[in-house]
Scaffold this active site. Structure first.
Site, short mmCIF file in Angstrom:
data_model
loop_
_atom_site.label_atom_id
_atom_site.label_comp_id
_atom_site.label_asym_id
_atom_site.label_seq_id
_atom_site.Cartn_x
_atom_site.Cartn_y
_atom_site.Cartn_z
N LYS A 22 49.69 28.94 21.37
CA LYS A 22 50.48 30.11 22.17
C LYS A 22 51.34 30.79 21.26
CE LYS A 22 54.37 29.58 25.07
NZ LYS A 22 55.51 30.13 24.55
N ASN A 23 52.39 29.94 20.44
CA ASN A 23 53.65 30.99 19.78
C ASN A 23 52.77 31.75 18.21
OD1 ASN A 23 55.19 30.62 21.85
ND2 ASN A 23 56.47 28.97 21.04
N CYS A 117 67.61 33.95 29.84
CA CYS A 117 66.58 33.36 30.61
C CYS A 117 67.12 31.88 30.81
CB CYS A 117 65.06 33.36 29.84
SG CYS A 117 64.88 32.48 28.47
N ARG A 122 69.61 34.47 24.63
CA ARG A 122 68.54 34.87 23.75
C ARG A 122 68.49 36.44 23.61
NH1 ARG A 122 63.08 32.09 25.61
NH2 ARG A 122 62.48 32.38 23.70
N ASP A 306 61.23 22.87 21.27
CA ASP A 306 60.24 22.85 21.96
C ASP A 306 59.81 21.42 22.39
OD1 ASP A 306 60.52 25.44 22.52
OD2 ASP A 306 58.67 26.17 20.91
N ARG A 398 51.97 29.18 31.66
CA ARG A 398 52.46 29.83 30.28
C ARG A 398 51.85 29.24 29.25
NH1 ARG A 398 58.37 32.31 30.77
NH2 ARG A 398 57.25 33.21 28.92
N1 EPU Z 1 69.21 34.88 18.51
C1 EPU Z 1 70.06 35.35 18.39
N2 EPU Z 1 69.94 36.67 18.17
C2 EPU Z 1 68.53 37.18 18.02
C3 EPU Z 1 67.46 36.39 17.82
C4 EPU Z 1 67.68 34.91 18.06
O1 EPU Z 1 71.39 35.04 18.64
O2 EPU Z 1 68.34 38.32 17.63
C5 EPU Z 1 69.24 33.22 18.78
C6 EPU Z 1 68.74 32.54 20.16
O3 EPU Z 1 69.59 32.98 20.94
C7 EPU Z 1 68.52 31.17 19.65
C8 EPU Z 1 68.31 30.94 18.22
O4 EPU Z 1 68.74 32.39 17.78
O5 EPU Z 1 69.76 30.40 19.98
C9 EPU Z 1 66.71 30.88 17.98
O6 EPU Z 1 66.09 31.73 18.63
P1 EPU Z 1 64.72 32.30 18.13
O7 EPU Z 1 64.82 33.97 17.89
O8 EPU Z 1 64.06 31.73 17.25
O9 EPU Z 1 63.62 32.15 19.36
P2 EPU Z 1 62.39 32.95 19.90
O10 EPU Z 1 61.81 33.73 18.62
O11 EPU Z 1 62.84 33.92 21.05
C10 EPU Z 1 60.51 31.30 19.48
C11 EPU Z 1 59.50 30.52 20.31
C12 EPU Z 1 60.16 29.83 21.43
C13 EPU Z 1 61.21 28.67 20.68
C14 EPU Z 1 62.00 29.04 19.62
C15 EPU Z 1 62.70 28.25 18.70
C16 EPU Z 1 57.91 32.16 20.37
C17 EPU Z 1 57.09 33.38 21.45
N3 EPU Z 1 58.60 31.79 21.01
O12 EPU Z 1 61.56 31.95 20.48
O13 EPU Z 1 59.20 29.08 22.34
O14 EPU Z 1 61.54 27.68 21.38
O15 EPU Z 1 61.28 30.13 18.96
O16 EPU Z 1 61.64 27.72 18.05
O17 EPU Z 1 57.53 32.21 19.52
C18 EPU Z 1 58.34 27.79 24.13
O18 EPU Z 1 57.30 28.00 23.69
O19 EPU Z 1 58.50 27.16 25.10
C19 EPU Z 1 59.49 28.68 23.51
C20 EPU Z 1 60.55 28.75 24.10
#
Ligand code: EPU
Length: 419
Positions: A22-23, A117, A122, A306, A398
């Site tokens: 998915k990711n 969420c 996030r 995850d 999902r």
């Molecule tokens: N963060 C910030 N500011 C930003 C972006 C992130 O403070 O602009 C913080 C977040 O709040 C969090 C940390 O940085 O505390 C890491 O967040 P990240 O941005 O890496 O998460 P994401 O990109 O939104 C992806 C996956 C998630 C997975 C995380 C961490 C996708 C679509 N989603 O989320 O997947 O948990 O990376 O590995 O790739 C899941 O599949 O269940 C899922 C939640």
């Protein structure tokens, strides 16, 4: 709302293959916006999040079709509506992945600001700060991000924190920017490397994905390609832990085992016998109760957040105490209250869960709160004595393709109850 009914106690045994990740797929679908030609995807998982991303691209004017071999083709060459509306974004935060591609290709994007969420607040500030460094002007109004740019200009960008979708968003934006972009302190998740491979196949010039520094030389346009989505490492990890929790034996085929090194190491510490081959992992936990294993989540190559909820179930059944530290998201222990209702003994203090293993848990009616939390409840249900009903399983749909089918094939007694 549909539910899953699980009659616990069966030992999982057998071989399965994992679905497409998915990711990895989500950013690639967003990346089709960069391209004027048709892109064909093989092995796309049939998941609600993928459907949502299709709906989003479709609402903007992309053409999406499915051929007789179940490959999807997407042509996003004439987007007519450069807005990602709140109704879709609120159902899937990964919608933010269209931001970079839209601004760099069309010079404009209006995207609903994703809210918090179930797993944490996030924010997307790292995405926006980096996009500004590439020359976009960004305003936030009425709950929407509005980004404008003429052509983006390559820049040297240091992310303030490691972000997976942030790295992907900016990598996509930089592909069509003028000149060279350097990204530092990036996410090194395999899905970032997959996206870079996909973009490079279309003619992008990206080096270093998978390391701490990514260099991108902007190009004028990208070409058509066909891409097979790699297997889902988190789905693989979930089935490995499920088999271990039931004292079972499983072989997972068609995966890249090195993507699961950290999980495999911890499964070994929990007592599993593991054999790793080029494209498969076998686990044997027959007649064994898990040993407790401390885990501490962190970005790749660390232990994945995850997999935290699923591994917590294994620890909850272990012979002894363990500590689970969640360092990535501030609120990713929602499953704990439900697991405790099934007889687990887990206490939370801040971002630390102290788990005292029990040797028996019992079925209960429980509520899923997010994708991986739902997976952990299903795992607990497989082990529990009696019946478990997992409610709100739209969360599981999902991110896990045909989960009840795959678990039944491995010997679980699990049925989907209609709403
Ligand atoms: N963060 C910030 N500011 C930003 C972006 C992130 O403070 O602009 C913080 C977040 O709040 C969090 C940390 O940085 O505390 C890491 O967040 P990240 O941005 O890496 O998460 P994401 O990109 O939104 C992806 C996956 C998630 C997975 C995380 C961490 C996708 C679509 N989603 O989320 O997947 O948990 O990376 O590995 O790739 C899941 O599949 O269940 C899922 C939640």
């Amino acid at each position: 709302m549909e539910k899953l009914l699980i009659k616990g106690g069966n030992i999982l045994k057998g071989e399965i293959s994992c679905s497409g990740a998915k990711n990895a797929a989500l950013p690639m679908i967003a990346a089709t916006i960069l391209n004027d030609e048709e892109i064909i995807f093989r092995n796309l998982p049939y998941l609600q999040d993928i459907t949502t991303m299709f709906e989003l691209l479709g609402s903007m004017g992309a053409n999406i079709s499915l051929d007789e071999s179940m490959d999807f083709s997407i042509c996003a060459n004439k987007l007519t509506d450069l807005e990602a509306r709140y109704e879709l974004v609120k159902t899937m935060r990964a919608s933010i992945l269209v931001l970079g591609p839209m601004v760099t290709k069309y010079g404009y994007a209006k995207i609903a600001l994703p809210g918090g969420c179930a797993i944490g607040s996030r924010p997307v500030n790292f995405h926006l700060d980096a996009l500004k460094k590439l020359g976009a002007s960004i305003s936030l109004e009425n709950g929407y991000i509005e980004a404008k740019a003429d052509r983006l200009i390559g820049a040297d960008i240091v992310f303030d924190g490691v972000t997976v979708t942030g790295t992907e968003n900016i990598m996509m934006a930089a592909c069509l920017a003028k000149g060279k972009t350097t990204l530092r302190n990036v996410a090194m998740e395999p899905e970032v490397s997959d996206l870079a491979d996909f973009l490079n196949l279309m003619g992008a010039k990206i080096k270093g994905a998978g390391s701490e520094l990514i260099e991108i030389e902007g190009v004028e346009y990208l070409n058509s390609t066909t891409y097979t989505i790699p297997a889902d490492r988190i789905e693989a990890g979930t089935y490995l832990v499920a088999a271990a929790a039931t004292g079972g034996e499983i072989k997972i085929n068609s995966i890249q085992p090195e993507r699961l090194n950290n999980v495999i190491e911890r499964l070994k510490l929990a007592g599993a016998l593991i054999e790793v081959n080029a494209n498969s992992i076998s686990l044997d936990m027959i007649n064994k109760r898990p040993l407790p294993v401390d885990i501490s989540t962190s970005p790749f190559p660390g232990f994945p957040t995850d997999m935290q909820a699923q591994f917590s179930v294994l620890n909850a059944l272990a012979d002894g105490e363990s500590i689970v530290k969640e360092n990535v998201f501030e609120n990713r222990f929602m499953h704990v209250q439900e697991l405790n209702r099934m007889g687990c003994n887990i206490s939370i203090s801040g971002n630390i869960a102290k788990i005292i293993g029990v040797n028996k848990i019992s079925g209960a009616q429980v509520m899923a709160t997010d994708l991986r939390a739902s997976a952990s409840l299903i795992l607990a249900g497989l082990v529990a004595k009696g019946e478990t009903i997992v409610d709100r399983i739209y969360h599981i749909d999902r991110g896990y393709e045909r989960i009840e089918e795959k678990l039944s094939y491995l010997g679980a007694d699990i049925t989907r109850l209609p709403s």
